[in-house]
Design a protein around this motif. Structure first.
Motif, PDB file in Angstrom:
ATOM      1  N   VAL A 190       0.925  -1.050  -0.056  1.00 15.33           N
ATOM      2  CA  VAL A 190       0.041   0.037   0.035  1.00 15.33           C
ATOM      3  C   VAL A 190       1.018   1.264  -0.204  1.00 15.33           C
ATOM      4  CG1 VAL A 190      -1.650   1.293   1.226  1.00 15.33           C
ATOM      5  CG2 VAL A 190      -1.621  -1.220   1.177  1.00 15.33           C
ATOM      6  N   PRO A 191       0.747   2.098  -1.115  1.00 15.42           N
ATOM      7  CA  PRO A 191       1.971   3.335  -1.162  1.00 15.42           C
ATOM      8  C   PRO A 191       1.637   4.146   0.139  1.00 15.42           C
ATOM      9  CG  PRO A 191       0.368   3.141  -3.171  1.00 15.42           C
ATOM     10  CD  PRO A 191      -0.138   2.055  -2.127  1.00 15.42           C
ATOM     11  N   SER A 192       2.649   4.562   0.745  1.00 15.26           N
ATOM     12  CA  SER A 192       2.704   5.386   2.079  1.00 15.26           C
ATOM     13  C   SER A 192       3.214   6.625   1.851  1.00 15.26           C
ATOM     14  CB  SER A 192       3.127   4.455   3.152  1.00 15.26           C
ATOM     15  OG  SER A 192       4.304   4.253   2.821  1.00 15.26           O
ATOM     16  N   HIS A 193       3.763   7.164   0.731  1.00 15.19           N
ATOM     17  CA  HIS A 193       4.551   8.190   0.445  1.00 15.19           C
ATOM     18  C   HIS A 193       3.659   9.203  -0.180  1.00 15.19           C
ATOM     19  CE1 HIS A 193       5.513   5.592  -3.033  1.00 15.19           C
ATOM     20  NE2 HIS A 193       5.771   6.807  -3.579  1.00 15.19           N
ATOM     21  N   ASP A 194       4.092  10.526  -0.450  1.00 18.62           N
ATOM     22  CA  ASP A 194       3.333  11.405  -1.217  1.00 18.62           C
ATOM     23  C   ASP A 194       4.400  11.763  -2.519  1.00 18.62           C
ATOM     24  OD1 ASP A 194       1.119  11.751   0.426  1.00 18.62           O
ATOM     25  OD2 ASP A 194       2.386  13.125   1.679  1.00 18.62           O
ATOM     26  N   GLY A 195       3.915  11.631  -3.628  1.00 21.06           N
ATOM     27  CA  GLY A 195       4.632  11.919  -4.806  1.00 21.06           C
ATOM     28  C   GLY A 195       4.388  13.452  -4.900  1.00 21.06           C
ATOM     29  N   VAL A 196       5.309  14.097  -5.826  1.00 16.85           N
ATOM     30  CA  VAL A 196       5.370  15.410  -6.055  1.00 16.85           C
ATOM     31  C   VAL A 196       5.015  15.985  -7.252  1.00 16.85           C
ATOM     32  CG1 VAL A 196       7.446  15.866  -4.447  1.00 16.85           C
ATOM     33  CG2 VAL A 196       7.875  15.520  -6.927  1.00 16.85           C
ATOM     34  N   VAL A 197       4.481  14.824  -8.166  1.00 18.68           N
ATOM     35  CA  VAL A 197       3.925  15.285  -9.564  1.00 18.68           C
ATOM     36  C   VAL A 197       2.654  14.440  -9.454  1.00 18.68           C
ATOM     37  CG1 VAL A 197       4.029  15.015 -12.065  1.00 18.68           C
ATOM     38  CG2 VAL A 197       6.203  15.365 -10.481  1.00 18.68           C
ATOM     39  N   ALA A 198       1.289  15.295  -9.936  1.00 19.80           N
ATOM     40  CA  ALA A 198       0.180  14.745 -10.116  1.00 19.80           C
ATOM     41  C   ALA A 198       0.222  14.078 -11.207  1.00 19.80           C
ATOM     42  CB  ALA A 198      -0.983  15.706 -10.374  1.00 19.80           C
ATOM     43  N   LYS A 199      -0.267  12.533 -11.156  1.00 20.57           N
ATOM     44  CA  LYS A 199      -0.134  11.456 -11.878  1.00 20.57           C
ATOM     45  C   LYS A 199      -0.924  11.924 -13.423  1.00 20.57           C
ATOM     46  CE  LYS A 199      -0.929   6.826 -12.860  1.00 20.57           C
ATOM     47  NZ  LYS A 199      -2.015   6.781 -13.962  1.00 20.57           N
ATOM     48  N   ALA A 200      -2.202  12.673 -13.194  1.00 18.79           N
ATOM     49  CA  ALA A 200      -2.817  12.839 -14.344  1.00 18.79           C
ATOM     50  C   ALA A 200      -2.340  13.965 -14.976  1.00 18.79           C
ATOM     51  CB  ALA A 200      -4.424  13.626 -13.846  1.00 18.79           C
ATOM     52  N   LYS A 201      -1.526  15.138 -14.428  1.00 19.51           N
ATOM     53  CA  LYS A 201      -0.684  15.971 -15.218  1.00 19.51           C
ATOM     54  C   LYS A 201       0.452  15.373 -15.675  1.00 19.51           C
ATOM     55  CE  LYS A 201       1.694  20.390 -13.988  1.00 19.51           C
ATOM     56  NZ  LYS A 201       3.067  20.036 -14.483  1.00 19.51           N
ATOM     57  N   TRP A 202       1.056  14.461 -15.296  1.00 19.88           N
ATOM     58  CA  TRP A 202       2.131  13.723 -16.002  1.00 19.88           C
ATOM     59  C   TRP A 202       1.774  13.066 -17.213  1.00 19.88           C
ATOM     60  CZ3 TRP A 202       7.257  13.416 -15.798  1.00 19.88           C
ATOM     61  CH2 TRP A 202       7.900  12.329 -16.517  1.00 19.88           C
ATOM     62  N   GLU A 203       0.580  12.505 -17.224  1.00 16.63           N
ATOM     63  CA  GLU A 203      -0.004  11.785 -18.349  1.00 16.63           C
ATOM     64  C   GLU A 203      -0.436  12.799 -19.470  1.00 16.63           C
ATOM     65  OE1 GLU A 203      -3.030   9.459 -16.810  1.00 16.63           O
ATOM     66  OE2 GLU A 203      -1.624   7.652 -16.164  1.00 16.63           O
ATOM     67  N   ALA A 204      -0.865  13.827 -19.072  1.00 13.84           N
ATOM     68  CA  ALA A 204      -1.170  14.941 -20.039  1.00 13.84           C
ATOM     69  C   ALA A 204      -0.098  15.556 -20.850  1.00 13.84           C
ATOM     70  CB  ALA A 204      -2.034  16.097 -19.170  1.00 13.84           C
ATOM     71  N   GLU A 205       1.023  15.605 -19.939  1.00 15.20           N
ATOM     72  CA  GLU A 205       2.313  16.248 -20.473  1.00 15.20           C
ATOM     73  C   GLU A 205       2.914  15.121 -21.539  1.00 15.20           C
ATOM     74  OE1 GLU A 205       4.538  17.393 -17.323  1.00 15.20           O
ATOM     75  OE2 GLU A 205       3.557  19.115 -17.284  1.00 15.20           O
ATOM     76  N   GLU A 206       2.894  13.773 -21.203  1.00 13.69           N
ATOM     77  CA  GLU A 206       3.230  12.793 -22.003  1.00 13.69           C
ATOM     78  C   GLU A 206       2.584  12.512 -23.299  1.00 13.69           C
ATOM     79  OE1 GLU A 206       6.105   9.883 -21.000  1.00 13.69           O
ATOM     80  OE2 GLU A 206       6.509  11.751 -20.913  1.00 13.69           O
ATOM     81  N   ALA A 207       1.303  12.737 -23.306  1.00 13.09           N
ATOM     82  CA  ALA A 207       0.311  12.630 -24.578  1.00 13.09           C
ATOM     83  C   ALA A 207       0.863  13.789 -25.206  1.00 13.09           C
ATOM     84  CB  ALA A 207      -0.990  12.513 -23.864  1.00 13.09           C
ATOM     85  N   GLU A 208       1.190  14.980 -24.783  1.00 15.30           N
ATOM     86  CA  GLU A 208       1.234  16.024 -25.552  1.00 15.30           C
ATOM     87  C   GLU A 208       2.644  15.684 -26.325  1.00 15.30           C
ATOM     88  OE1 GLU A 208       2.042  20.939 -25.093  1.00 15.30           O
ATOM     89  OE2 GLU A 208       1.103  19.599 -23.428  1.00 15.30           O
ATOM     90  N   ALA A 209       3.615  15.331 -25.490  1.00 16.43           N
ATOM     91  CA  ALA A 209       4.970  15.177 -25.960  1.00 16.43           C
ATOM     92  C   ALA A 209       4.909  14.203 -27.059  1.00 16.43           C
ATOM     93  CB  ALA A 209       5.874  14.627 -24.899  1.00 16.43           C
ATOM     94  N   SER A 210       4.171  12.959 -26.826  1.00 11.93           N
ATOM     95  CA  SER A 210       4.048  12.177 -27.936  1.00 11.93           C
ATOM     96  C   SER A 210       3.375  12.363 -29.326  1.00 11.93           C
ATOM     97  CB  SER A 210       3.268  10.928 -27.407  1.00 11.93           C
ATOM     98  OG  SER A 210       3.724  10.244 -26.353  1.00 11.93           O
ATOM     99  N   THR A 211       2.581  13.482 -29.067  1.00  9.40           N
ATOM    100  CA  THR A 211       1.628  13.900 -30.443  1.00  9.40           C
ATOM    101  C   THR A 211       2.830  14.923 -30.827  1.00  9.40           C
ATOM    102  OG1 THR A 211      -0.229  14.232 -29.113  1.00  9.40           O
ATOM    103  CG2 THR A 211      -0.267  15.598 -31.124  1.00  9.40           C
ATOM    104  N   SER A 212       3.393  15.565 -30.382  1.00  7.51           N
ATOM    105  CA  SER A 212       4.695  16.458 -30.773  1.00  7.51           C
ATOM    106  C   SER A 212       5.472  15.650 -31.672  1.00  7.51           C
ATOM    107  CB  SER A 212       5.191  17.292 -29.801  1.00  7.51           C
ATOM    108  OG  SER A 212       6.440  18.155 -30.401  1.00  7.51           O
TER     109      SER A 212
END
Length: 220
Positions: A190-212
């Motif tokens: 069970v994850p017990s740490h806090d990430g510093v990047v929102a997953k949804a934001k990261w996936e959106a940026e990855e999708a934009e980079a792939s399109t580019s």
């Protein structure tokens, strides 16, 4: 003869990082075979780096023999070097190492590192860093065969002591000396740490980079 019942699992596919060198101790060979058998017993498919030699070949053979799907992801430039002998399962060629890791992460529900060298460590730390950042929350496990990964675990503890890793992030990596215990720890994770990047934001940026990238390739 009564058939063995598959143990229930919350995972579908497990990504395994491991060495492709043909020179290794018997205990590492046994660990790869045991892990393959454990995946089969839980009805899990394998995602790995696509080689058919070393520990990579052993675990892919074991999982394939057990009737589970095997997906090997390998850069085209390495195919001649790594794909020797009979390659089992599905092979997915990719253009480069970065794409290989991205595809391995995308196709797997958790990660296990068997003993290996630079490549194994690089893959292990990348998926660990992505978890640290909050890009994914998939479990990461070390198969610590005969203390092989003790220096790495000590390094992580030292980094925590020196303030480079938060104590809460120590739990990102779980470890065990045998396959059964390790896979169960991953199941219970069970994850017990806090990430510093929102997953949804990261996936959106990855999708934009792939399109580019796609637009650039089309233009050229």
């Amino acid at each position: 003869m009564e058939e063995k019942k598959e143990a229930k699992s919350r995972f579908k596919r497990v990504c395994v990082f491991c060495g492709s060198s043909p020179d290794y101790k018997y205990c590492y060979r046994k660990a790869a075979v045991d892990l393959g058998n454990e995946l089969v017993s839980r009805g899990l498919d394998l995602v790995y780096g696509g080689g058919s030699v070393g520990l990579m070949g052993l675990i892919s053979e074991e999982v394939h023999r057990g009737g589970r799907h095997v997906l090997g992801i390998i850069p085209k430039a390495l195919m001649k070097k790594e794909l020797t002998g009979v390659t089992l399962g599905e092979v997915k060629p990719v253009d480069h190492m970065h794409q290989r890791k991205a595809e391995m992460v995308r196709n797997a529900d958790c990660f296990i590192a068997l003993p290996g060298g630079f490549g194994t460590l690089e893959e292990l730390f990348e998926v660990t860093t992505w978890s640290q950042l909050g890009i994914h929350n998939k479990p990461v496990g070390l198969m610590n065969v005969e203390g092989y990964y003790d220096p790495i675990l000590n390094f992580i503890d030292k980094s925590i002591d020196e303030g480079f890793i938060y104590p809460s992030q120590r739990s990102i990596i779980v470890s065990a000396s045998n396959a059964k215990e390790l896979v169960q720890k991953l199941e219970d994770y069970v994850p017990s740490h806090d990430g510093v990047v929102a997953k949804a934001k990261w996936e959106a940026e990855e999708a934009e980079a792939s399109t580019s990238d796609l637009k650039t390739e089309t233009a050229s």
